[in-house]
Design a protein around this motif. Structure first.
Motif, PDB file in Angstrom:
ATOM      1  N   TYR A   1       0.866  -1.169   0.000  1.00 43.75           N
ATOM      2  CA  TYR A   1       0.000   0.000   0.000  1.00 43.75           C
ATOM      3  C   TYR A   1       0.906   1.223   0.000  1.00 43.75           C
ATOM      4  CZ  TYR A   1      -3.561  -3.376   1.127  1.00 43.75           C
ATOM      5  OH  TYR A   1      -4.400  -4.457   1.084  1.00 43.75           O
ATOM      6  N   VAL A   2       0.850   1.994  -1.063  1.00 44.28           N
ATOM      7  CA  VAL A   2       1.743   3.136  -1.210  1.00 44.28           C
ATOM      8  C   VAL A   2       0.965   4.388  -1.596  1.00 44.28           C
ATOM      9  CG1 VAL A   2       3.722   1.705  -1.878  1.00 44.28           C
ATOM     10  CG2 VAL A   2       2.251   2.665  -3.642  1.00 44.28           C
ATOM     11  N   SER A   3       1.547   5.517  -1.280  1.00 49.60           N
ATOM     12  CA  SER A   3       1.053   6.798  -1.769  1.00 49.60           C
ATOM     13  C   SER A   3       2.254   7.537  -2.340  1.00 49.60           C
ATOM     14  CB  SER A   3       0.396   7.608  -0.649  1.00 49.60           C
ATOM     15  OG  SER A   3       1.335   7.929   0.348  1.00 49.60           O
ATOM     16  N   PHE A   4       1.996   8.508  -3.206  1.00 48.33           N
ATOM     17  CA  PHE A   4       3.108   9.236  -3.796  1.00 48.33           C
ATOM     18  C   PHE A   4       2.712  10.664  -4.114  1.00 48.33           C
ATOM     19  CE2 PHE A   4       0.828   7.115  -7.143  1.00 48.33           C
ATOM     20  CZ  PHE A   4       0.735   8.057  -8.160  1.00 48.33           C
TER      21      PHE A   4
ATOM     22  N   SER B   1      -7.189   9.100  -5.096  1.00 48.16           N
ATOM     23  CA  SER B   1      -7.755   7.805  -4.709  1.00 48.16           C
ATOM     24  C   SER B   1      -8.790   7.922  -3.595  1.00 48.16           C
ATOM     25  CB  SER B   1      -6.638   6.851  -4.283  1.00 48.16           C
ATOM     26  OG  SER B   1      -6.063   7.295  -3.070  1.00 48.16           O
ATOM     27  N   HIS B   2      -8.840   9.061  -2.911  1.00 43.34           N
ATOM     28  CA  HIS B   2      -9.748   9.291  -1.783  1.00 43.34           C
ATOM     29  C   HIS B   2      -9.504   8.321  -0.634  1.00 43.34           C
ATOM     30  CE1 HIS B   2     -11.695  12.166  -4.327  1.00 43.34           C
ATOM     31  NE2 HIS B   2     -11.938  11.237  -5.231  1.00 43.34           N
ATOM     32  N   THR B   3      -8.379   7.640  -0.652  1.00 43.92           N
ATOM     33  CA  THR B   3      -7.917   6.855   0.485  1.00 43.92           C
ATOM     34  C   THR B   3      -6.483   7.282   0.741  1.00 43.92           C
ATOM     35  OG1 THR B   3      -7.097   5.033  -0.871  1.00 43.92           O
ATOM     36  CG2 THR B   3      -9.363   4.862  -0.080  1.00 43.92           C
TER      37      THR B   3
ATOM     38  N   LYS C   1       0.743   0.701   6.120  1.00 41.65           N
ATOM     39  CA  LYS C   1       0.384  -0.631   6.620  1.00 41.65           C
ATOM     40  C   LYS C   1      -0.922  -1.130   6.024  1.00 41.65           C
ATOM     41  CE  LYS C   1       2.883  -0.685  10.945  1.00 41.65           C
ATOM     42  NZ  LYS C   1       2.842  -0.957  12.364  1.00 41.65           N
ATOM     43  N   GLY C   2      -1.785  -0.237   5.583  1.00 46.52           N
ATOM     44  CA  GLY C   2      -3.068  -0.590   4.985  1.00 46.52           C
ATOM     45  C   GLY C   2      -3.596   0.569   4.166  1.00 46.52           C
ATOM     46  N   LYS C   3      -4.739   0.370   3.519  1.00 44.64           N
ATOM     47  CA  LYS C   3      -5.278   1.405   2.626  1.00 44.64           C
ATOM     48  C   LYS C   3      -5.599   2.716   3.321  1.00 44.64           C
ATOM     49  CE  LYS C   3      -7.114  -0.606  -1.494  1.00 44.64           C
ATOM     50  NZ  LYS C   3      -8.192  -0.732  -2.411  1.00 44.64           N
ATOM     51  N   THR C   4      -6.028   2.650   4.568  1.00 43.52           N
ATOM     52  CA  THR C   4      -6.410   3.881   5.261  1.00 43.52           C
ATOM     53  C   THR C   4      -5.416   4.289   6.345  1.00 43.52           C
ATOM     54  OG1 THR C   4      -7.794   2.616   6.783  1.00 43.52           O
ATOM     55  CG2 THR C   4      -8.862   3.522   4.814  1.00 43.52           C
ATOM     56  N   ALA C   5      -4.313   3.579   6.467  1.00 39.88           N
ATOM     57  CA  ALA C   5      -3.303   3.889   7.486  1.00 39.88           C
ATOM     58  C   ALA C   5      -2.430   5.061   7.041  1.00 39.88           C
ATOM     59  CB  ALA C   5      -2.433   2.662   7.745  1.00 39.88           C
ATOM     60  N   PRO C   6      -1.929   5.837   8.006  1.00 43.85           N
ATOM     61  CA  PRO C   6      -1.010   6.923   7.641  1.00 43.85           C
ATOM     62  C   PRO C   6       0.322   6.353   7.135  1.00 43.85           C
ATOM     63  CG  PRO C   6      -1.184   6.725  10.019  1.00 43.85           C
ATOM     64  CD  PRO C   6      -2.179   5.770   9.436  1.00 43.85           C
ATOM     65  N   PRO C   7       1.118   7.165   6.420  1.00 38.62           N
ATOM     66  CA  PRO C   7       2.398   6.666   5.910  1.00 38.62           C
ATOM     67  C   PRO C   7       3.289   6.128   7.021  1.00 38.62           C
ATOM     68  CG  PRO C   7       1.924   8.825   5.004  1.00 38.62           C
ATOM     69  CD  PRO C   7       0.889   8.549   6.057  1.00 38.62           C
TER      70      PRO C   7
END
Length: 103
Positions: free
Chosen positions: A8-11, A27-29, A62-68
């Motif tokens: 699960y990543v964000s960028f 993604s709104h998540t 750690k998951g789709k809604t977890a903070p970085p």
């Protein structure tokens, strides 16, 4: 290929230090799911024009809604070195932090 848990990543993408794109707003998540198999490629599905100094930061969650949790990698380049390119691919050895990975 061996099956693994997805990441699960964000960028974020910054151009000349200005935020041009954030995966969290699209993604709104908090995170987007990638991978699951060895050798999977992360593709950033963005349609954003950048110029000059560009930086991409990628964060693992750690998951789709977890903070970085921590920065997975970042990549910095200048568009003047890639004239007339609409798609760039960077091998793992060119990505800071991931290039130090033993795998």
């Amino acid at each position: 290929k061996q099956q693994r848990k997805p990441w699960y990543v964000s960028f974020t993408v910054k151009s000349e230090r200005a935020l041009m794109f954030s995966s969290e707003t699209v993604s709104h998540t908090k995170a987007v799911e990638f991978g699951g198999k060895d050798g999977d490629v992360i593709t950033f599905p963005i349609n954003t024009v950048v110029w000059g100094d560009v930086r991409i930061d990628c964060w693992i969650h750690k998951g789709k809604t977890a903070p970085p949790k921590k920065r997975l990698f970042f990549c910095v380049w200048n568009t003047n070195f890639y004239p007339c390119k609409s798609k760039l691919e960077f091998p793992k050895r060119k990505l800071d932090i991931l290039s130090k990975d033993k795998n």
